[in-house]
Write an enzyme that holds these catalytic residues in place. Structure first.
Site, PDB file in Angstrom:
ATOM      1  N   GLU A  11     -27.229  30.729  -3.958  1.00 44.74           N
ATOM      2  CA  GLU A  11     -26.077  30.508  -4.832  1.00 44.74           C
ATOM      3  C   GLU A  11     -24.801  31.224  -4.379  1.00 44.74           C
ATOM      4  O   GLU A  11     -24.161  31.929  -5.164  1.00 44.74           O
ATOM      5  CB  GLU A  11     -26.418  30.938  -6.268  1.00 44.74           C
ATOM      6  CG  GLU A  11     -27.562  30.131  -6.840  1.00 44.74           C
ATOM      7  CD  GLU A  11     -27.857  30.476  -8.292  1.00 44.74           C
ATOM      8  OE1 GLU A  11     -27.767  29.569  -9.120  1.00 44.74           O
ATOM      9  OE2 GLU A  11     -28.178  31.640  -8.591  1.00 44.74           O
TER      10      GLU A  11
HETATM   11  C1  ACM Z   1     -32.426  31.593  -7.713  1.00 45.89           C
HETATM   12  O1  ACM Z   1     -33.018  31.217  -8.737  1.00 45.89           O
HETATM   13  N1  ACM Z   1     -31.102  31.695  -7.710  1.00 45.89           N
HETATM   14  C2  ACM Z   1     -33.156  31.902  -6.503  1.00 45.89           C
END
Ligand code: ACM
Length: 701
Positions: free
Chosen positions: A328
Site C-alpha cells: 500500500e
Molecule cells: C495489508 O493488508 N496491507 C498487507
C-alpha cells in the site's frame, strides 16, 4: 495392541465426534494425516513416567517439553504427577524416541515435523525423526486425553484412547501475521498466543513490528525509532530475545516485519530525513489521517540508514527470513515530489510501481547482504525482483499462483484475514492450491496479474510454502485480541496442516467447538474476556438477556467498522467488541432451519429458540435504555423481537393445519426485511436469513 477398527473410526473421525459403539469421543484439530482408533484405552495415573531415548533425546527443546507435557497432563486430569525417577522405556507410560538430533542452531523452514503416536492399553509410544516432530506429537497426545467413558469394569478417571497416528504437515509454512503496531501487545500476550499457535501446530509468528501507528522494538543504533516513533510501548531487545526463546522452545519460527517504504510514519516521525518530502511527520493516531509520505527511494542516505537498521535487526532475529512489508504505497506523494519525478525520468521509470520495484531491489540487496531471505507483501512482485524474494499474497490468491509461475516462493494470506470478521468455514474453504469455490468473500486483487493453480507445474507448485492467518489491530486491543484470533485461527491451522481432502465443514465445526474450549483451558481468553466485557456493559443488570442478544449478532464484515469512528486511542468498549466474530447460535439456527425444511422434525426446538430469544429481547430493554454505551443497540432488540415473532408464525403455518391469511407472507416480509442483512451500527442480526427462509417456505403466495 487391541483390535483396530480403522474404517469405522476414520469415518467417525471425518464426521466429527465419535458415536457409540466406539469407546469415547475424540476430537483432534488439526486432523492428522492418518488415524486408526482401537478399542480400549490407557488410563492416566499419577505415576506418569516418561522415558526419552534416541540421538535427539538431549535436544534442549525435548528436554524442556517433557516436564511441560507432564504438567499439562496433570492439569488436564486433575491428577497430581510428582516427578518420578527415570524408568526404563518399557516401564514408562510414555516412551519418546527421537531418531535424529536435527541440525544445530535455529529452526529452519521445512524442518521435519513428522511423528507417529501409538497408544495401546499399557503404553504410549511417540516416535519422531526430529525434536520438532516430538513437539507436534505431544500436542496430539494432549488432545487425546479425556475422561474415561463409563463401561463395565472400567475405572473412573482419565485415559487416552488406543490409537495409531501417522502425521506430518501438508505445508511447511503455517503462521500468524500479528500486528502489534496499531495496538501494542505486551510480552505475556505474545507468549500466550504462541501457546495457542503451538497447540494447533502452527509454526511461524510473523511479527508486524512497525507501521504508521507505532514502532515497537528497541533499536540501540537508532533509539529515536522507539522514543519518537511509539507511544512509549515497545519491546526491549531483552524482551524480544525472551519471546524468541519461548517460541523456539515450542517449535515456532519468528519472522519480524518492518514495513517500508509505505506504512512507515513511525520511522519518519523519528528520522524525518527518510521521508520523500519535508517533515516533520507525526505518528498516525486516527485512521482518517493521511499517512505521511513514504520513504524516499531516490536518496542514497535512505539505503545507508536501512543498511544499518537491517544489520541490527537481522542480528537480533535469528530466522532466515526477514519481512520488509512493501504494501500500500501511495503513488500520489512520490509523483507529486519534483526531485522524485526527476529521478524517475532520469532512470526511465514509467510509474510509481517501477520506482517501488527499484526500492524493493535495493532493499533485497541489503537483506541478502545480511544473510537473510527477503519476504514482502504482493506489491513487491515485479519482473526485475530476484527470485530469492518470498511473496506474501494478500490482495487475491492469484498473486500467489502468478508469483509461483514466475519462480517465486509464496505464502497465502488472502482469504485468511481474521480482522475481516468472516466465518471459520470461509477461512477453511480457502486452500493455497485451489481456486476459491465461491467468489464472495475475501479480497480479490484488482490489477493483479492473472494466476491459477491449474497453470502450475509440479515444481512451481512446490514454491507455495503455505499460509498465514493475518490480523491488523486497529480495532483490537489486549482485551479482545484472543477473540480476534481464536477459535477461527484453528480452522486455518487445519487447512494448512491436514490433507487437502479434509473439507468436511460439519466435522470442522464440531471439533472447533472442542478445540475452542481446550484453547481457553490453555490460557486463551477468547470467550471469558468477552463475558467480562459484556459484564462491564450490563453493569448492575443481570447479564443473561444481553448474552442472548449478543449470541445472535456478529460484527459487520470487511472493513466497514473502521470508517471514521476509531483511532488508536478510541474506546473499544461497545457491544460489537464484546461478541465473537462468528455466532455459533446463528449458524446452528440456520442449519436447524435447513433441517426443519427437509424433514420437519425439529420444529419444537426451533419454536423454543425463537420464544427464548424474543423473551431476552424484551428483558434486555431496561438495560439498553439505561446503560448509555448500550443504548445504540435498541434497534437490535427491536429486530430480534420482530424476527422471532415472525419466525414463530411461519413455523406455526409450516407445521399446523392453519393456513395463513392471504397477504400474510407479504406483510411478514415487510416486517422482517428491515432487519435482514442490514447493519445496526457495527452489528448484523444473524438469525435474519434463517427466519426469512422460514417465511419464504411457509404456505401462501
Ligand atoms: C495489508 O493488508 N496491507 C498487507
Amino acid at each position: 495392541m487391541n483390535t483396530l477398527v480403522r474404517a469405522a473410526a476414520l469415518a467417525a473421525l471425518a464426521s466429527g465426534l465419535y458415536a457409540p459403539p466406539l469407546p469415547s469421543p475424540i476430537s483432534l484439530m488439526p486432523l492428522p494425516k492418518e488415524v486408526t482408533v482401537g478399542i480400549g484405552s490407557l488410563p492416566i495415573t499419577g505415576a506418569f513416567a516418561v522415558a526419552v531415548s534416541g540421538p535427539g533425546a538431549q535436544d534442549a527443546r525435548v528436554q524442556k517439553a517433557v516436564p511441560r507435557l507432564v504438567a499439562r497432563m496433570a492439569r488436564q486430569t486433575g491428577i497430581p504427577m510428582p516427578a518420578v525417577a527415570p524408568v526404563s522405556e518399557k516401564d514408562a507410560a510414555l516412551e519418546i524416541v527421537v531418531a535424529e538430533m536435527g541440525h544445530d542452531g535455529v529452526q529452519k523452514l521445512g524442518d521435519n515435523e513428522r511423528y507417529s503416536l501409538t497408544v495401546a492399553d499399557s503404553h504410549i509410544k511417540l516416535a519422531a525423526d526430529t525434536p520438532l516432530g516430538v513437539l507436534r506429537g505431544m500436542e496430539t497426545l494432549l488432545q487425546l486425553v479425556r475422561q474415561t467413558p463409563n463401561a463395565p469394569g472400567v475405572a473412573a478417571g482419565f485415559s487416552v484412547p488406543n490409537v495409531v497416528i501417522q502425521d506430518e504437515p501438508r505445508f511447511p509454512w503455517r503462521g500468524l501475521s500479528f500486528d502489534v503496531s496499531r495496538h501494542f501487545m505486551p510480552v505475556d500476550v505474545v507468549k500466550r498466543e504462541l501457546d495457542g499457535l503451538a497447540a494447533v501446530k502452527l509454526n511461524v509468528l510473523h511479527w508486524h513490528l512497525s507501521d504508521d501507528e507505532g514502532f515497537r522494538v528497541e533499536s540501540k543504533k537508532f533509539p529515536k525509532l522507539q522514543e519518537l516513533g511509539s507511544d512509549g510501548m515497545f519491546y526491549t531487545q531483552d524482551e524480544v530475545r525472551d519471546v524468541l526463546a519461548y517460541a523456539a522452545d515450542r517449535g515456532i519460527r519468528v519472522v519480524p516485519e518492518f514495513d517500508m517504504p509505505g506504512h512507515s510514519s513511525s520511522f519518519l516521525a523519528a528520522y524525518p530525513e527518510l521521508g520523500s518530502g519535508p517533515g516533520p511527520f507525526p505518528v498516525v493516531h486516527n485512521h482518517e489521517e493521511e499517512p505521511s509520505l513514504a520513504m524516499d527511494p531516490t536518496k542514497e542516505s535512505t539505503y545507508e540508514f536501512l543498511d544499518g537498521f537491517i544489520e541490527e535487526m537481522t542480528a537480533l532475529f535469528p530466522d532466515e527470513y526477514f519481512h520488509v512489508g512493501g504494501d500500500e504505497v501511495s503513488p500520489k506523494k512520490w509523483l507529486g515530489t519534483p526531485h522524485i519525478r526527476a529521478f524517475m525520468e532520469e532512470h526511465k521509470m514509467a510509474n510509481a510501481a517501477a520506482l517501488q520495484a527499484y526500492f524493493s531491489k535495493r532493499v533485497l540487496e541489503i537483506v541478502t547482504k545480511h544473510g537473510k531471505h527477503m519476504v514482502g507483501w504482493d506489491e513487491i512482485l515485479n519482473r526485475d525482483l530476484p527470485k530469492t524474494a518470498v511473496i506474501q499474497s494478500w490482495r487475491g490468491q492469484q498473486s500467489l499462483w502468478s508469483a509461483a509461475k514466475d519462480g517465486y516462493q509464496g505464502i497465502l494470506s488472502a482469504g485468511y484475514y481474521l480482522d475481516l470478521s468472516y466465518s471459520s468455514s470461509y477461512h477453511y474453504s480457502i486452500d493455497p492450491m485451489k481456486a476459491p469455490a465461491s467468489p464472495d468473500g475475501g479480497p480479490v486483487g484488482k490489477g493483479l496479474p492473472p494466476g491459477s493453480p491449474a497453470d502450475l507445474t509440479a515444481d512451481q507448485a512446490k514454491l507455495i510454502l503455505g499460509g498465514e492467518g493475518a490480523t491488523w489491530e486497529e480495532l483490537a486491543s489486549v482485551e479482545m485480541i484472543d477473540a480476534r484470533l481464536w477459535p477461527r485461527l484453528a480452522a486455518i491451522a487445519e487447512r494448512l496442516w491436514s490433507p487437502e481432502s479434509d473439507t468436511d465443514v460439519a466435522s470442522m465445526y464440531q471439533r472447533l467447538q472442542v478445540t475452542s474450549e481446550w484453547l481457553e483451558w490453555l490460557g486463551m481468553n477468547h470467550r471469558s474476556n468477552l463475558v467480562l466485557m459484556r459484564q462491564r456493559l450490563a453493569g448492575p443488570y443481570p447479564r443473561h438477556p444481553l448474552d442472548v442478544l449478543a449470541s445472535l449478532v456478529e460484527p459487520t464484515k470487511g472493513y466497514s467498522r473502521h470508517a471514521q469512528k476509531y483511532g488508536i486511542f478510541s474506546p473499544l468498549n461497545r457491544l460489537s467488541f464484546a461478541i465473537p466474530y462468528e455466532s455459533d447460535t446463528a449458524r446452528e439456527f440456520r442449519n436447524g432451519v435447513d433441517e426443519y425444511l427437509a424433514d420437519k422434525r425439529n420444529g419444537t426446538e426451533l419454536q423454543k429458540n425463537l420464544a427464548d430469544w424474543e423473551q431476552a429481547a424484551r428483558d434486555v430493554r431496561p438495560m439498553l435504555t439505561n446503560q448509555s454505551v448500550l443504548t445504540e443497540n435498541l434497534p437490535v432488540a427491536d429486530g430480534v423481537e420482530k424476527l422471532c415473532q415472525v419466525g414463530a408464525e411461519a413455523l406455526r403455518y409450516l407445521s399446523g393445519p392453519t393456513k395463513p391469511p392471504v397477504d400474510w407472507k407479504k406483510t411478514a416480509k415487510a416486517k422482517i426485511d428491515p432487519f435482514v442483512g442490514k447493519r445496526f451500527g457495527d452489528l448484523l442480526i444473524q438469525i435474519g436469513p434463517g427466519v426469512r427462509k422460514l417465511v419464504e417456505a411457509a404456505p401462501g403466495s
